[in-house]
Write an enzyme that holds these catalytic residues in place. Structure first.
Site, PDB file in Angstrom:
ATOM      1  N   THR A   7      15.258  56.185  58.422  1.00 14.32           N
ATOM      2  CA  THR A   7      16.294  55.732  57.497  1.00 14.32           C
ATOM      3  C   THR A   7      15.682  54.835  56.431  1.00 14.32           C
ATOM      4  OG1 THR A   7      18.463  54.682  57.289  1.00 14.32           O
ATOM      5  CG2 THR A   7      16.949  53.664  58.845  1.00 14.32           C
ATOM      6  N   ASN A   9      18.006  52.940  54.907  1.00 17.89           N
ATOM      7  CA  ASN A   9      19.157  52.036  54.827  1.00 17.89           C
ATOM      8  C   ASN A   9      18.843  50.767  55.633  1.00 17.89           C
ATOM      9  OD1 ASN A   9      21.574  50.706  55.587  1.00 17.89           O
ATOM     10  ND2 ASN A   9      22.767  52.570  55.257  1.00 17.89           N
ATOM     11  N   LYS A  12      21.245  49.851  58.493  1.00 19.15           N
ATOM     12  CA  LYS A  12      21.089  50.674  59.691  1.00 19.15           C
ATOM     13  C   LYS A  12      19.848  50.252  60.475  1.00 19.15           C
ATOM     14  CE  LYS A  12      22.179  55.360  59.362  1.00 19.15           C
ATOM     15  NZ  LYS A  12      21.703  56.751  59.262  1.00 19.15           N
ATOM     16  N   ASP A  70      22.614  61.040  62.415  1.00 21.22           N
ATOM     17  CA  ASP A  70      23.534  61.593  61.435  1.00 21.22           C
ATOM     18  C   ASP A  70      24.931  61.233  61.912  1.00 21.22           C
ATOM     19  OD1 ASP A  70      23.602  63.017  58.979  1.00 21.22           O
ATOM     20  OD2 ASP A  70      24.596  64.658  60.021  1.00 21.22           O
ATOM     21  N   HIS A 183      29.721  53.948  67.567  1.00 19.18           N
ATOM     22  CA  HIS A 183      29.172  55.296  67.739  1.00 19.18           C
ATOM     23  C   HIS A 183      27.645  55.234  67.868  1.00 19.18           C
ATOM     24  CE1 HIS A 183      29.518  53.932  63.662  1.00 19.18           C
ATOM     25  NE2 HIS A 183      28.731  54.865  63.180  1.00 19.18           N
TER      26      HIS A 183
HETATM   27  P1  IMP Z   1      24.441  58.663  58.076  1.00 20.25           P
HETATM   28  O1  IMP Z   1      24.528  60.099  58.390  1.00 20.25           O
HETATM   29  O2  IMP Z   1      24.165  57.823  59.283  1.00 20.25           O
HETATM   30  O3  IMP Z   1      23.577  58.346  56.908  1.00 20.25           O
HETATM   31  O4  IMP Z   1      25.896  58.194  57.682  1.00 20.25           O
HETATM   32  C1  IMP Z   1      26.591  58.815  56.633  1.00 20.25           C
HETATM   33  C2  IMP Z   1      27.536  57.833  56.037  1.00 20.25           C
HETATM   34  O5  IMP Z   1      28.483  57.442  57.021  1.00 20.25           O
HETATM   35  C3  IMP Z   1      26.887  56.547  55.560  1.00 20.25           C
HETATM   36  O6  IMP Z   1      26.447  56.675  54.243  1.00 20.25           O
HETATM   37  C4  IMP Z   1      28.025  55.576  55.674  1.00 20.25           C
HETATM   38  O7  IMP Z   1      28.819  55.644  54.529  1.00 20.25           O
HETATM   39  C5  IMP Z   1      28.824  56.106  56.839  1.00 20.25           C
HETATM   40  N1  IMP Z   1      28.517  55.354  58.058  1.00 20.25           N
HETATM   41  C6  IMP Z   1      27.658  55.694  59.047  1.00 20.25           C
HETATM   42  N2  IMP Z   1      27.650  54.754  60.014  1.00 20.25           N
HETATM   43  C7  IMP Z   1      28.514  53.803  59.605  1.00 20.25           C
HETATM   44  C8  IMP Z   1      28.920  52.565  60.177  1.00 20.25           C
HETATM   45  O8  IMP Z   1      28.478  52.115  61.240  1.00 20.25           O
HETATM   46  N3  IMP Z   1      29.821  51.870  59.451  1.00 20.25           N
HETATM   47  C9  IMP Z   1      30.340  52.302  58.275  1.00 20.25           C
HETATM   48  N4  IMP Z   1      29.973  53.434  57.703  1.00 20.25           N
HETATM   49  C10 IMP Z   1      29.062  54.185  58.374  1.00 20.25           C
END
Ligand code: IMP
Length: 201
Positions: A7, A9, A12, A70, A183
């Site tokens: 990541t 991010n 995260k 994801d 999650h």
């Molecule tokens: P990713 O697949 O983990 O990158 O998540 C996709 C999108 O879901 C991210 O860009 C966030 O906008 C949202 N997201 C994932 N996990 C969280 C969380 O724990 N809190 C809030 N938004 C989340």
């Protein structure tokens, strides 16, 4: 032993530092291994496939044992939208706040009982030596708030998601409490023994 978290991010990565604190590994983010600009096409239709695509690309490029996740956000009243691509909800070029506002607008007029939603996180673990990938899944039920909460912390949809058992959004729930029910926290607890057996084997 190094473990790459696939990541870029920072929010995260910080969550993973807490979640995996018990493992005897040094966590690295994509930027730490010079892969900050690497794009992986996440064009599959399931969270498992997208997490696997990412983890395989990053573990092959780095040569490291790698985790990638994801996450989907599924709102019942919207037929499951935003779905497996919450980062793209509302169209290209929007900020996270604009996406949150789109979601609130789509639920305009819906009372609390009609705002049920869940986050689902799939974590994939790849071993670069064997090319083998395993996945686990964690789910967190909740609802979409009537309005965005002010202040607080977090990222993405945190300011509009109220986890089950709470009446505040994740932006106001301390990280340790979020990790206990989120999650990502649930999936992380399932993947920890798998990481342990990989690094010990
Ligand atoms: P990713 O697949 O983990 O990158 O998540 C996709 C999108 O879901 C991210 O860009 C966030 O906008 C949202 N997201 C994932 N996990 C969280 C969380 O724990 N809190 C809030 N938004 C989340």
């Amino acid at each position: 032993m190094d473990l790459l978290i696939g990541t870029g991010n920072a929010g995260k990565l910080h969550e993973y530092e807490e979640l995996l604190a018990g493992l005897p590994v040094r966590l690295l983010g994509l930027k730490d291994v010079g892969l900050g600009d690497m794009e992986v096409a996440e064009d599959a239709t399931t969270l498992e496939e997208n997490a696997s695509l990412k983890v395989q690309a990053y573990s092959q490029a780095s040569g490291l044992i790698t985790l990638a996740d994801d996450t989907g956000l599924f709102v019942d009243a919207l037929g499951g939208e935003p779905g497996v691509y919450p980062a793209r909800y509302g169209g290209p070029g929007l900020s996270s706040q604009q996406r949150r506002q789109k979601l609130l607008a789509a639920l305009d007029g819906r009372v609390e009982a009609e705002r049920s939603a869940r986050f689902i996180c799939v974590i994939a673990l790849a071993n670069p030596r064997t090319g083998r990938t395993e996945t686990v899944r964690g789910v967190c039920e909740g609802r979409i708030a009537l309005a965005e909460s002010d202040g607080g912390s977090g990222f993405g949809y945190d300011a509009v998601f109220i986890p089950q058992g709470y009446d505040i959004t994740w932006a106001h729930v301390p990280l340790a409490a979020k990790n206990a029910i989120s999650h990502r926290g649930q999936a992380a607890r399932l993947i920890i023994p798998m990481v342990r057996s990989l690094i010990e084997g």
